[in-house]
Design an enzyme around this catalytic site. Structure first.
Site, mmCIF file in Angstrom:
data_model
loop_
_atom_site.group_PDB
_atom_site.id
_atom_site.type_symbol
_atom_site.label_atom_id
_atom_site.label_comp_id
_atom_site.label_asym_id
_atom_site.label_seq_id
_atom_site.Cartn_x
_atom_site.Cartn_y
_atom_site.Cartn_z
ATOM 1 N N PHE A 57 -12.204 4.536 3.862
ATOM 2 C CA PHE A 57 -11.885 3.179 3.416
ATOM 3 C C PHE A 57 -10.521 2.706 3.897
ATOM 4 C CE2 PHE A 57 -11.397 6.106 -0.226
ATOM 5 C CZ PHE A 57 -10.022 6.053 -0.429
ATOM 6 N N GLY B 27 -10.117 0.153 7.707
ATOM 7 C CA GLY B 27 -10.118 -1.284 7.904
ATOM 8 C C GLY B 27 -9.416 -2.065 6.819
ATOM 9 N N HIS B 28 -8.821 -1.346 5.879
ATOM 10 C CA HIS B 28 -8.179 -2.035 4.759
ATOM 11 C C HIS B 28 -6.679 -2.131 5.044
ATOM 12 C CE1 HIS B 28 -7.351 -2.804 0.370
ATOM 13 N NE2 HIS B 28 -8.397 -3.575 0.594
ATOM 14 N N PHE B 29 -6.318 -3.148 5.796
ATOM 15 C CA PHE B 29 -4.976 -3.423 6.302
ATOM 16 C C PHE B 29 -4.651 -2.452 7.433
ATOM 17 C CE2 PHE B 29 -4.979 -4.870 1.882
ATOM 18 C CZ PHE B 29 -4.764 -6.223 2.098
ATOM 19 N N VAL C 272 -3.951 0.525 2.580
ATOM 20 C CA VAL C 272 -3.776 0.470 1.135
ATOM 21 C C VAL C 272 -5.114 0.830 0.488
ATOM 22 C CG1 VAL C 272 -3.281 -1.056 -0.822
ATOM 23 C CG2 VAL C 272 -2.001 -1.315 1.302
#
Length: 148
Positions: A43, A46-48, A53
């Site tokens: 995860f 692609g989360h920032f 984060v």
């Protein structure tokens, strides 16, 4: 009283969706446990992109697994019943700080009530500096699995 690793072994999750590393305490009124976020968790990809984060939904899941499911397993199982039926029924979480890869968080949960198979808890998550990451309430249905 159940041993902490027996409770973790009864969780209906496996890696990479098991978010409990250690239980520190558990009794009929609450539970405390911790989890360290692996840097290579999918995860984060692609989360920032430049500063990964931990998504809030994952933080909520950590609190649900430690704060409700582990406590529920403690409350409803015994030597004769190894499996528990679990269903999340509600969450209300406020977020205050981000959690980054490799951080260890501690979840503290206090039982609000447990009746008619519904467990509702007040939960909070702290980072390794003791700062509040998020808090709220989580409820779920917990009962020993019946075999017909």
């Amino acid at each position: 009283m159940q041993h902490f690793d027996q409770i973790i072994a009864r969780l209906p999750y496996s890696k990479p969706f098991l978010f409990v590393d250690k239980l520190h305490s558990v009794d009929e009124n609450g539970v405390e446990g911790s989890y360290t976020f692996p840097e290579d968790s999918t995860f984060y990809k692609g989360h920032f992109a430049d500063r990964p984060v931990t998504p809030g939904v994952i933080l909520t899941e950590v609190m649900a697994q430690i704060g409700v499911v582990c406590l529920g397993i403690f409350l409803v199982t015994d030597a004769l019943s190894n499996e528990v039926e679990i269903a999340l029924t509600s969450t209300q979480i406020d977020f205050f700080r981000p959690v980054f890869p490799t951080e260890t968080v501690t979840v503290r949960s206090t039982k609000d009530y447990f009746r008619f198979h519904k467990l509702k808890c007040k939960v909070e998550m702290l980072n390794s500096n003791g700062e509040l990451v998020c808090r709220g309430t989580i409820a779920g249905m917990m009962k020993p699995k019946s075999y017909a």
